[in-house]
Write a protein that holds these residues in place. Structure first.
Motif, PDB file in Angstrom:
ATOM      1  N   VAL A  84      -6.677  44.034  -3.562  1.00  0.00           N
ATOM      2  CA  VAL A  84      -6.361  44.289  -4.860  1.00  0.00           C
ATOM      3  C   VAL A  84      -5.030  43.625  -4.873  1.00  0.00           C
ATOM      4  O   VAL A  84      -5.071  42.672  -6.281  1.00  0.00           O
ATOM      5  CB  VAL A  84      -5.156  45.548  -4.682  1.00  0.00           C
ATOM      6  N   TYR A  85      -4.488  42.279  -4.136  1.00  0.00           N
ATOM      7  CA  TYR A  85      -4.186  41.478  -4.570  1.00  0.00           C
ATOM      8  C   TYR A  85      -4.376  40.124  -4.701  1.00  0.00           C
ATOM      9  O   TYR A  85      -3.792  38.914  -5.342  1.00  0.00           O
ATOM     10  CB  TYR A  85      -3.279  40.426  -2.515  1.00  0.00           C
ATOM     11  N   SER A  86      -5.766  39.621  -4.424  1.00  0.00           N
ATOM     12  CA  SER A  86      -6.541  38.958  -4.481  1.00  0.00           C
ATOM     13  C   SER A  86      -7.322  38.661  -5.704  1.00  0.00           C
ATOM     14  O   SER A  86      -7.319  38.012  -6.787  1.00  0.00           O
ATOM     15  CB  SER A  86      -7.750  38.591  -3.884  1.00  0.00           C
ATOM     16  N   ARG A  87      -6.851  40.270  -6.806  1.00  0.00           N
ATOM     17  CA  ARG A  87      -7.534  40.553  -7.464  1.00  0.00           C
ATOM     18  C   ARG A  87      -6.121  39.733  -8.658  1.00  0.00           C
ATOM     19  O   ARG A  87      -6.091  39.104 -10.052  1.00  0.00           O
ATOM     20  CB  ARG A  87      -7.289  41.667  -8.268  1.00  0.00           C
ATOM     21  N   HIS A  88      -5.054  40.080  -8.248  1.00  0.00           N
ATOM     22  CA  HIS A  88      -3.759  40.017  -8.789  1.00  0.00           C
ATOM     23  C   HIS A  88      -3.417  38.669  -8.826  1.00  0.00           C
ATOM     24  O   HIS A  88      -3.310  38.102 -10.262  1.00  0.00           O
ATOM     25  CB  HIS A  88      -2.614  40.438  -7.729  1.00  0.00           C
ATOM     26  N   GLU A  89      -3.646  37.376  -7.754  1.00  0.00           N
ATOM     27  CA  GLU A  89      -3.710  36.551  -8.282  1.00  0.00           C
ATOM     28  C   GLU A  89      -4.472  35.211  -8.969  1.00  0.00           C
ATOM     29  O   GLU A  89      -4.609  34.981  -9.296  1.00  0.00           O
ATOM     30  CB  GLU A  89      -4.147  35.783  -6.401  1.00  0.00           C
ATOM     31  N   CYS A  90      -6.054  36.520  -8.277  1.00  0.00           N
ATOM     32  CA  CYS A  90      -7.110  35.717 -10.342  1.00  0.00           C
ATOM     33  C   CYS A  90      -6.692  35.375 -11.357  1.00  0.00           C
ATOM     34  O   CYS A  90      -6.248  34.937 -11.727  1.00  0.00           O
ATOM     35  CB  CYS A  90      -7.652  36.361  -9.466  1.00  0.00           C
ATOM     36  N   ARG A  95     -17.341  38.047  -4.012  1.00  0.00           N
ATOM     37  CA  ARG A  95     -18.368  39.327  -4.823  1.00  0.00           C
ATOM     38  C   ARG A  95     -17.950  40.461  -4.103  1.00  0.00           C
ATOM     39  O   ARG A  95     -17.272  41.749  -4.686  1.00  0.00           O
ATOM     40  CB  ARG A  95     -19.886  39.606  -4.012  1.00  0.00           C
ATOM     41  N   ASP A  96     -17.256  40.286  -2.396  1.00  0.00           N
ATOM     42  CA  ASP A  96     -16.182  40.847  -1.800  1.00  0.00           C
ATOM     43  C   ASP A  96     -15.388  41.018  -1.695  1.00  0.00           C
ATOM     44  O   ASP A  96     -14.690  42.739  -1.643  1.00  0.00           O
ATOM     45  CB  ASP A  96     -16.655  40.319  -0.058  1.00  0.00           C
ATOM     46  N   MET A  97     -15.182  40.340  -2.239  1.00  0.00           N
ATOM     47  CA  MET A  97     -12.884  40.500  -2.832  1.00  0.00           C
ATOM     48  C   MET A  97     -12.673  41.515  -4.049  1.00  0.00           C
ATOM     49  O   MET A  97     -11.429  41.555  -4.024  1.00  0.00           O
ATOM     50  CB  MET A  97     -12.229  39.340  -2.890  1.00  0.00           C
ATOM     51  N   PHE A  98     -13.902  40.940  -4.941  1.00  0.00           N
ATOM     52  CA  PHE A  98     -13.433  42.348  -6.183  1.00  0.00           C
ATOM     53  C   PHE A  98     -14.401  43.396  -6.410  1.00  0.00           C
ATOM     54  O   PHE A  98     -14.152  43.487  -6.467  1.00  0.00           O
ATOM     55  CB  PHE A  98     -13.717  41.343  -7.092  1.00  0.00           C
ATOM     56  N   GLU A  99     -14.760  43.942  -4.892  1.00  0.00           N
ATOM     57  CA  GLU A  99     -15.519  45.662  -4.820  1.00  0.00           C
ATOM     58  C   GLU A  99     -14.476  46.566  -5.573  1.00  0.00           C
ATOM     59  O   GLU A  99     -13.303  46.399  -5.136  1.00  0.00           O
ATOM     60  CB  GLU A  99     -15.467  45.747  -3.557  1.00  0.00           C
ATOM     61  N   SER A 100     -14.842  47.659  -6.307  1.00  0.00           N
ATOM     62  CA  SER A 100     -14.699  48.530  -6.451  1.00  0.00           C
ATOM     63  C   SER A 100     -13.548  48.965  -4.960  1.00  0.00           C
ATOM     64  O   SER A 100     -13.831  49.019  -4.190  1.00  0.00           O
ATOM     65  CB  SER A 100     -14.706  49.393  -7.220  1.00  0.00           C
ATOM     66  N   THR A 101     -12.463  49.368  -5.440  1.00  0.00           N
ATOM     67  CA  THR A 101     -11.596  50.409  -3.981  1.00  0.00           C
ATOM     68  C   THR A 101     -11.392  51.768  -3.932  1.00  0.00           C
ATOM     69  O   THR A 101     -11.246  52.525  -3.366  1.00  0.00           O
ATOM     70  CB  THR A 101      -9.748  49.828  -4.638  1.00  0.00           C
ATOM     71  N   GLN A 104     -16.569  37.337 -13.322  1.00  0.00           N
ATOM     72  CA  GLN A 104     -16.538  37.024 -13.818  1.00  0.00           C
ATOM     73  C   GLN A 104     -15.028  35.530 -14.137  1.00  0.00           C
ATOM     74  O   GLN A 104     -14.988  34.293 -14.544  1.00  0.00           O
ATOM     75  CB  GLN A 104     -16.906  36.989 -14.877  1.00  0.00           C
ATOM     76  N   LEU A 105     -14.006  36.330 -14.300  1.00  0.00           N
ATOM     77  CA  LEU A 105     -13.128  35.774 -14.854  1.00  0.00           C
ATOM     78  C   LEU A 105     -12.698  34.842 -13.296  1.00  0.00           C
ATOM     79  O   LEU A 105     -12.319  33.800 -13.835  1.00  0.00           O
ATOM     80  CB  LEU A 105     -11.887  36.982 -14.705  1.00  0.00           C
ATOM     81  N   TYR A 106     -13.063  34.943 -12.212  1.00  0.00           N
ATOM     82  CA  TYR A 106     -12.464  34.206 -10.983  1.00  0.00           C
ATOM     83  C   TYR A 106     -13.753  33.110 -11.681  1.00  0.00           C
ATOM     84  O   TYR A 106     -12.482  31.724 -11.130  1.00  0.00           O
ATOM     85  CB  TYR A 106     -12.699  35.112 -10.025  1.00  0.00           C
ATOM     86  N   LYS A 107     -14.603  33.412 -11.713  1.00  0.00           N
ATOM     87  CA  LYS A 107     -15.442  32.131 -11.751  1.00  0.00           C
ATOM     88  C   LYS A 107     -14.964  30.824 -12.684  1.00  0.00           C
ATOM     89  O   LYS A 107     -14.626  29.627 -12.934  1.00  0.00           O
ATOM     90  CB  LYS A 107     -16.886  32.552 -11.821  1.00  0.00           C
ATOM     91  N   LEU A 108     -14.297  31.340 -14.065  1.00  0.00           N
ATOM     92  CA  LEU A 108     -13.714  30.710 -14.470  1.00  0.00           C
ATOM     93  C   LEU A 108     -12.552  30.258 -14.066  1.00  0.00           C
ATOM     94  O   LEU A 108     -12.748  28.826 -14.768  1.00  0.00           O
ATOM     95  CB  LEU A 108     -13.153  31.718 -16.449  1.00  0.00           C
ATOM     96  N   MET A 119      -2.968  44.635 -15.646  1.00  0.00           N
ATOM     97  CA  MET A 119      -3.923  44.620 -15.845  1.00  0.00           C
ATOM     98  C   MET A 119      -5.333  44.047 -14.571  1.00  0.00           C
ATOM     99  O   MET A 119      -6.305  44.954 -14.509  1.00  0.00           O
ATOM    100  CB  MET A 119      -4.693  43.794 -16.231  1.00  0.00           C
ATOM    101  N   GLU A 120      -4.229  44.622 -12.694  1.00  0.00           N
ATOM    102  CA  GLU A 120      -5.100  44.170 -12.375  1.00  0.00           C
ATOM    103  C   GLU A 120      -6.174  45.750 -11.391  1.00  0.00           C
ATOM    104  O   GLU A 120      -7.188  45.093 -11.261  1.00  0.00           O
ATOM    105  CB  GLU A 120      -4.809  44.209 -10.886  1.00  0.00           C
ATOM    106  N   HIS A 121      -5.906  46.818 -12.293  1.00  0.00           N
ATOM    107  CA  HIS A 121      -6.214  48.001 -11.472  1.00  0.00           C
ATOM    108  C   HIS A 121      -6.676  48.194 -12.678  1.00  0.00           C
ATOM    109  O   HIS A 121      -8.425  49.460 -12.148  1.00  0.00           O
ATOM    110  CB  HIS A 121      -4.849  48.926 -12.287  1.00  0.00           C
ATOM    111  N   HIS A 122      -7.617  47.987 -13.545  1.00  0.00           N
ATOM    112  CA  HIS A 122      -8.234  48.507 -15.158  1.00  0.00           C
ATOM    113  C   HIS A 122      -9.468  47.864 -15.145  1.00  0.00           C
ATOM    114  O   HIS A 122      -9.944  47.791 -15.371  1.00  0.00           O
ATOM    115  CB  HIS A 122      -7.685  48.838 -16.379  1.00  0.00           C
TER     116      HIS A 122
END
Lengths: 738, 232
Positions: free
Chosen positions: B86-92, B7-13, B126-130, B115-118
């Motif tokens: 941003v990087y963790s979104r990329h990795e996910c 939850r922390d990691m995927f906050e909006s920047t 949700q994607l991370y959970k999957l 896709m990472e920015h959008h």
């Protein structure tokens, strides 16, 4: 023994690119004849040889991958095997690719004929590290197996021995074999077989097992063959039931299931009889492909090859062409001297020798074109050319393989149209043939050179190039048009083999060329002779009495005038004086001028002249005068004739003829009294580019795709040409072009 | 557990995708090199140096980077935190494309970058959970195998030059089907795409060591399974 007991018939069968032709050549040498299979334009090649007390007839069947009767080639091959029942079938396979090649063998086993398996190109297979145990393979297949290298004549003796042994039924390995399709499929095969056996005599003509299998595979051709038999409905009903059962059990088309079983049989066979020893080296063909099919180099290389081909055709072809021209001239000169004056002499010299000779002189060019194309074909490059051109050709609605015939058309449309035989689909073939005449052949070039040179001086090159491009554009439009008009059939798949590159042997290339050339001569000589005579008749008859009389009077007047003045000078100054010889030269010139006028008048009053003037109302809207119209009529025979008949019509010597005349055709064309403007000249060149291809081309179209299409081609070309020329001429006039 | 962390990691920047890219690039570069220069950033983002300078000006105004003209660049603590997000979104996303969807690493990386920015934070979570669920699942379980087969199947026409594959089935009819079978296209056969013609159609394949050409349109009927080359 009776002679028939001494003769053996052998059918050669195999995949494309398995070296079947080399084996055929090795067996029969040059004793070959090429004809067509009855009713279709697929080449049938036959040859023969003698060995011991036997005379062996060899029939080369079309190169095919299977016997499933989808294409004409397959039906031809299958019908031959089933109906003609040759004594021996020689199945040639590429030893380096048994997995695919043996598929056809399994189908031959199904038919139940006596087969010899030839492992051709076994040297290449060995180099690839493929070790084949021929004894095991032979035992498992129940047929003799012979290893050969066709290009080196290796193993041909063994093959001949095997043919004799099989024909004499003394070969020990031969046994009848059934491919096991698995219990449940076999059950259905037997069910259908039982239904077939209810018809008493069917088994005498066909193997019932083969019929049953083909019915399970839903072979339309076999269905058609059975149609006449009693119990047809019962047989088809049983086949239908069995097909449904198999379809339910396997969830797939029964044909697919049977195919997989056959392929499984081959896989099992190879496991027993073939070992691979060494790891494969880098493929040489792949390395060549990397260059020849390179994204950037591919097209330039293709262009370079074509340029070389045309250079060779014209530059090398020029010498023998001149030789033949010399022979034709010498012959007609000799005939002119030895035959008595009259219609017969004129027919023989002008009609037969002139007409046929006019086509014969192109034979060297055509031969070289054939030679080059055979080389490209046999080396494996042709398939690559089709590969890189297919996208563009497909846009035009034709096949990649159409590219080469179209390019050849720039040389001569006749061999080009013969080369369309490589096209599988009849539709592709018809379209390629119909658009071929728009590829401006070399015979049209002299017309362009003359007119563009005279009327467009420094822009001549551009104008000539434009004509070639217009031809291509019209071919494009025509192709799209016929694509819309012709019934859509299933288009020929582009799934084809890119055979490994091979250096063709001189022997096979020469035989290839020889076959094509002899066929060309055989097919063309009759019609060309006939048309030559027709052209002679219509250009000589009817003879205008007035013209003859006028000519005689003019000659007489000139001669008596000359005699009078010449006699006087000779008396005064002697026959060797300067003035006397000047007068004599003057007189000769006057006579020549009179002869030219006579020729013009004769042509004007002949049937051709009458036709030419009769069609003048149709030519006038295009801006042509009657001389131009008549020259176009003569050009139907051969486009080369156009320039020389213009020479006759303008009563000047044709360019290139010995200059006994003061006026040249060039200066005559531009003289204002004939009213030829650059626009009219351009329209005329356009007409020459597009209208009826020459007689030889019409004949070859008729021979290759049927006379109906030849008629379509002529009618379409004429209508199109007239319309295009009318538009160009009138648009040009509206724009105020000179 | 992990989701809380996520939850922390995927906050909006609250930054534009452009700016996020700059921060991410600086973070990646500073992990690899001792110092980060404008030149390096320009090179790895494939932009001009003046654009980099302008962007760095904006970022340093917001207190996300330390940057003096002609000097080295480094991230502030706040900048680092955003770059990590941003990087963790990329990795996910990268994991999703490569492991779940079984795409090759290079394509997966490219797709993740685009896709990472959008994605909204919710989607990322949700994607991370999957992805996490998928990674924990037994690789040998039937559903994973079935999914892998489904994902690995594709028409022959979608292979790239040099790809090797195995034929799964032929979806053609009539002449085409017959011709394909004759030339050795059959279930289980190995096939390699050698090259496309200069105009991208037709294409050349090798099958049983033989070269065959076919049109892209025809290749669509041949369903193949890509031979595992990049996955895991």
């Amino acid at each position: 023994m009776t002679p028939s007991a001494n003769s053996i018939t052998v059918g050669l069968i195999g995949n494309p690119n398995c070296g079947k032709t080399t084996i055929f050549n090795a067996l029969t040498g040059a004793r070959q004849k090429v004809a067509n299979w009855s009713g279709v334009t697929i080449e049938k090649r036959e040859g023969s040889f003698r060995t011991g007390e036997y005379s062996v007839r060899v029939v080369d069947l079309p190169g095919i991958y299977s016997l499933s009767a989808y294409s004409l080639e397959e039906i031809v091959a299958r019908d031959y095997i089933i109906h003609e029942q040759p004594d021996v079938i020689v199945n040639i396979v590429d030893a380096g690719n048994l997995e695919r090649n043996l598929y056809l063998t399994t189908q031959l086993i199904n038919i139940g004929v006596r087969v010899i398996l030839v492992l051709n190109m076994s040297d290449e297979a060995e180099a690839k590290g493929i070790v084949i145990d021929t004894d095991t393979l032979g035992t498992l297949l129940g047929m003799p197996v012979v290893r050969t290298v066709g290009t080196r004549n290796d193993g041909i003796g063994r093959l001949i021995a095997a043919i004799i042994a099989v024909a004499e039924k003394t070969a020990p390995v031969v046994r009848h074999l059934h491919i096991d399709y698995g219990a449940d499929v076999e059950e259905e095969i037997q069910a259908v077989q039982r239904a077939i056996r209810t018809v008493g005599d069917i088994g005498e003509r066909y193997s019932t097992r083969w019929l049953a299998i083909r019915l399970l595979e839903n072979d339309c051709d076999v269905l058609a063959k059975l149609e006449g038999f009693p119990n047809y409905a019962a047989i088809v009903g049983q086949a239908e039931r069995s097909r449904r059962i198999l379809e339910k059990n396997y969830g797939d088309d029964p044909a697919m299931v049977l195919t997989e079983r056959r392929q499984g049989f081959v896989t099992g066979l190879l496991k027993e009889a073939v070992r691979r020893v060494s790891v494969e080296k880098t493929d040489v063909s792949e390395r060549i492909d990397r260059v020849l099919m390179n994204r950037y180099l591919g097209y330039p290389i293709l262009l370079a090859f074509l340029w070389l081909l045309f250079q060779a055709t014209y530059v090398l072809g020029e010498y023998p062409k001149q030789g033949i021209q010399w022979l034709v001239d010498a012959l007609s000169h000799w005939l002119a001297l030895s035959l008595p004056d009259g219609a017969v002499k004129s027919l023989v010299v002008k009609g037969v020798v002139g007409g046929v000779g006019g086509v014969i002189v192109f034979l060297p060019n055509i031969l070289i074109l054939f030679l080059g194309v055979s080389f490209l074909e046999d080396s494996g490059y042709m398939a690559r050319a089709a590969f890189i051109m297919d996208k563009i050709m497909h846009r035009l609605g034709i096949h990649g393989k159409s590219f080469i015939p179209l390019i050849m058309g720039f040389g001569c449309n006749v061999p080009a149209i013969m080369a369309t035989r490589t096209l599988e689909s009849r539709r592709d073939r018809i379209i390629t043939v119909l658009i071929n005449p728009f590829m401006s052949c070399s015979a049209r070039l002299p017309v362009y050179v003359l007119f563009a040179g005279v009327f467009f001086a420094q822009h001549a090159g551009t104008v000539i190039l434009a004509l070639y491009l217009i031809g291509i554009a019209i071919a494009f439009v025509t192709s799209r048009l016929f694509n819309m008009l012709l019934a859509k059939t299933e288009s020929a798949p582009f799934v084809m083999e890119l055979p490994p590159y091979r250096l063709p042997t001189a022997r096979s290339t020469l035989l290839h060329v020889w076959n094509r050339a002899s066929q060309y001569l055989k097919k063309m000589s009759g019609p060309i002779l006939a048309f030559s005579v027709i052209i002679w008749v219509i250009s000589e008859y009817p003879v205008s009495e007035t013209a003859v009389r006028a000519h005689a009077e003019r000659v007489q007047a000139a001669q008596s005038a000359h005699r009078a003045s010449y006699g006087e000078i000779a008396r005064r100054e002697g026959t060797t004086s300067v003035n006397a010889s000047a007068l004599k030269a003057q007189h000769d010139q006057a006579i020549a001028e009179i002869a030219r006028v006579y020729e013009r008048e004769k042509l004007r009053h002949s049937s051709i002249g009458i036709i030419g003037r009769a069609i003048h109302p149709a030519m006038e809207p295009l801006g042509f005068n009657w001389q131009m119209g008549v020259s176009l009529v003569t050009g139907v025979f051969a486009k080369e004739v156009v320039v020389s008949s213009l020479g006759v019509l303008y009563a000047v010597n044709a360019p290139g003829a010995p200059a006994t005349c003061t006026k040249s055709l060039e200066s005559e064309l531009t003289s204002p009294e004939h009213g030829i403007t650059p626009l009219r000249a351009f329209t005329y060149m356009l007409f020459v580019l597009l209208y009826i291809p020459c007689i030889a081309t019409i004949v070859v179209i008729g021979r290759e795709i049927g006379w109906r299409w030849a008629a379509v081609s002529v009618a379409y070309n004429l209508a199109l040409t007239w319309a295009v020329c009318f538009l160009v001429f009138n648009a040009g006039r509206l724009l105020g072009l000179p | 557990m992990k989701i809380d962390h996520a939850r922390d990691m995927f906050e909006s920047t609250d930054l534009s995708s452009n700016m996020e890219d700059y921060l991410e690039t600086i973070a990646v570069l500073s992990r690899a090199h001792r110092v980060v220069r404008v030149k390096d950033i320009a090179k790895s983002l494939k932009v001009k140096m003046p654009s980099v300078t302008a962007a760095l000006g904006k970022l340093s105004e917001q207190g996300l980077v330390n940057y003096e003209k002609y000097g080295y660049v480094d991230l502030t603590e706040r900048g680092k935190a955003i770059a990590d997000k941003v990087y963790s979104r990329h990795e996910c996303l990268m994991d999703f494309f490569s492991e779940v969807l079984r795409m090759d690493a290079e394509t997966a990386d490219g797709e993740a970058c685009r896709m990472e920015h959008h994605l909204a934070p919710q989607s990322c979570r949700q994607l991370y959970k999957l992805v996490e669920y998928f990674k924990r699942a037994d690789a040998q379980s039937p559903w994973r195998k079935e999914l892998a087969d489904l994902l690995d199947e594709r028409p022959l026409s979608e292979l790239s030059e040099g790809d090797e594959a195995m034929i799964v089935r032929i979806e053609a009819e009539g002449v085409l089907k017959k011709r394909l079978i004759e030339l050795g296209f059959r279930r289980g056969a190995s096939i390699a795409l050698v090259r496309y013609a200069p105009l991208q159609d037709p294409l050349q394949v090798t099958i049983q060591k033989y070269s065959i050409s076919l049109r892209v349109e025809e290749a669509r009927a041949v369903i193949v399974k890509l031979k595992a080359k990049t996955v895991e």
